[in-house]
Scaffold this active site. Sequence first.
Site, short mmCIF file in Angstrom:
data_model
loop_
_atom_site.label_atom_id
_atom_site.label_comp_id
_atom_site.label_asym_id
_atom_site.label_seq_id
_atom_site.Cartn_x
_atom_site.Cartn_y
_atom_site.Cartn_z
N ASP A 70 0.76 -1.08 -0.09
CA ASP A 70 0.06 0.02 -0.13
C ASP A 70 1.09 1.21 -0.07
O ASP A 70 0.39 2.34 -0.09
CB ASP A 70 -1.04 -0.01 1.17
CG ASP A 70 -0.32 -0.11 2.54
OD1 ASP A 70 0.85 -0.14 2.44
OD2 ASP A 70 -1.20 0.07 3.47
N SER A 71 2.34 0.95 0.05
CA SER A 71 3.22 2.24 -0.25
C SER A 71 2.92 2.67 -1.61
O SER A 71 3.25 3.89 -1.95
CB SER A 71 4.44 1.62 -0.24
OG SER A 71 4.83 0.49 -0.97
N ASP A 109 -0.95 -6.09 -0.21
CA ASP A 109 -1.34 -5.39 1.03
C ASP A 109 -2.78 -5.29 1.38
O ASP A 109 -3.58 -4.78 0.24
CB ASP A 109 -0.75 -4.14 1.20
CG ASP A 109 0.56 -3.98 2.20
OD1 ASP A 109 0.55 -4.93 2.91
OD2 ASP A 109 1.17 -3.10 1.90
N LYS A 139 -0.89 -9.41 2.97
CA LYS A 139 -0.14 -8.97 3.96
C LYS A 139 -1.02 -7.98 4.67
O LYS A 139 -1.82 -7.14 4.15
CB LYS A 139 1.04 -8.17 3.38
CG LYS A 139 2.14 -7.52 4.73
CD LYS A 139 3.49 -7.17 4.28
CE LYS A 139 3.43 -5.64 3.72
NZ LYS A 139 2.97 -4.73 4.63
N GLU A 141 -0.87 -5.52 8.53
CA GLU A 141 -0.11 -4.62 9.54
C GLU A 141 -0.97 -5.12 11.17
O GLU A 141 -1.89 -5.24 11.25
CB GLU A 141 -0.13 -3.34 9.46
CG GLU A 141 0.51 -2.81 7.97
CD GLU A 141 0.78 -1.17 8.10
OE1 GLU A 141 0.26 -0.70 9.06
OE2 GLU A 141 1.32 -0.87 7.15
N GLU A 208 9.70 -3.75 10.47
CA GLU A 208 9.98 -2.59 9.70
C GLU A 208 10.51 -1.74 10.86
O GLU A 208 10.03 -1.43 11.99
CB GLU A 208 8.71 -2.06 9.19
CG GLU A 208 9.34 -0.60 8.43
CD GLU A 208 8.03 0.08 7.61
OE1 GLU A 208 7.17 -0.75 7.10
OE2 GLU A 208 8.30 0.92 7.08
O1 KIV Z 1 3.81 -1.10 1.56
C1 KIV Z 1 4.74 -1.50 1.69
O2 KIV Z 1 5.59 -1.23 0.47
C2 KIV Z 1 5.26 -2.11 2.89
C3 KIV Z 1 6.79 -2.44 2.78
C4 KIV Z 1 7.51 -1.26 3.30
C5 KIV Z 1 7.31 -3.68 3.65
O3 KIV Z 1 4.76 -2.45 3.56
#
Ligand code: KIV
Length: 291
Positions: A70-71, A109, A139, A141, A208
């Site tokens: 989600d970056s 994510d 993924k 968090e 992280e």
């Molecule tokens: O969203 C992302 O790019 C991430 C990485 C920093 C692990 O969660």
Amino acid sequence: MNASSLQPAQQSSERPANSLYGGTRNRRTTVRDIATAKQRGERWPMLTAYDALTAGVFDEAGIPVLLVGDSAGNCHLGYDSTVPVTMDQMVMLSAAVVRGTERALIVADLPFGSYQESPAQALHNATRLLKEAGVGAVKLEGGERTAAAIELLVQAGVPVMAHIGLTPQSVHALGGYPVQGRGDEAAHQLMRDAKAVQAAGAFAVVLEAVPAELAAQVTASLAIPTVGIGAGAGCDAQVLVWTDMAGMTAGRVPRFVKQYANLRSVLGDAARAFGEEVAGGSFPGEEHSFH
Ligand code: KIV
């Protein structure tokens, strides 16, 4: 020669055929491959990707796991954090990354607000990423606080990568992006979080922005691999955001980033050269014209 300029074929002669990176596997990476890499003590790379074209480049380079992070919010969609990213955006970006690749395991994510309500909400949205985008894993968090959601997803057959330490979706609660796990209580909490996501069935866990010594301790205590970002050299795997790693990001990047190229200047130079030639009348030339 710089190791980062080697092609996978050259790498494979130096590594066992079943290596996650540099091996000869001609199918997608699976979570079982990842589990056996931990047993062999093998280190492996992960990169983010947000589109088919770039993902295809990383897949050809042999990167075994790609994260549709989600970056994308900050690095691809022009937001100033990951918070605004929606499920529909993640499905669209993830589907493109799946289409552009043949070998990498694609992990997507779950964005902010798509799993915090309940494990059932997490399962509903993870199902969308598997069915509509075709990813192989999701993924999310959080450590102890998301263990129930991880457990339900895993029971339902969804491979889950956990993410603890600095969790960027909590930027407003954290007041920025501070290093996590400093001090005894925070270090104990990180260890509890790591054990909780492992017990819930996660196949890997991102660490992280945590002190390197603590990340190494967590890595040694877990049977699942740790994927470090700003967590030192003691993790099983390392992930970087591709736009940071390749020098596309404007301005400052976090201290833990290593830039392997300066694509922002390469692309800028190409655009300026094109602009100059169009303005000066030298493009298109005869060789680019039909008669
Ligand atoms: O969203 C992302 O790019 C991430 C990485 C920093 C692990 O969660």
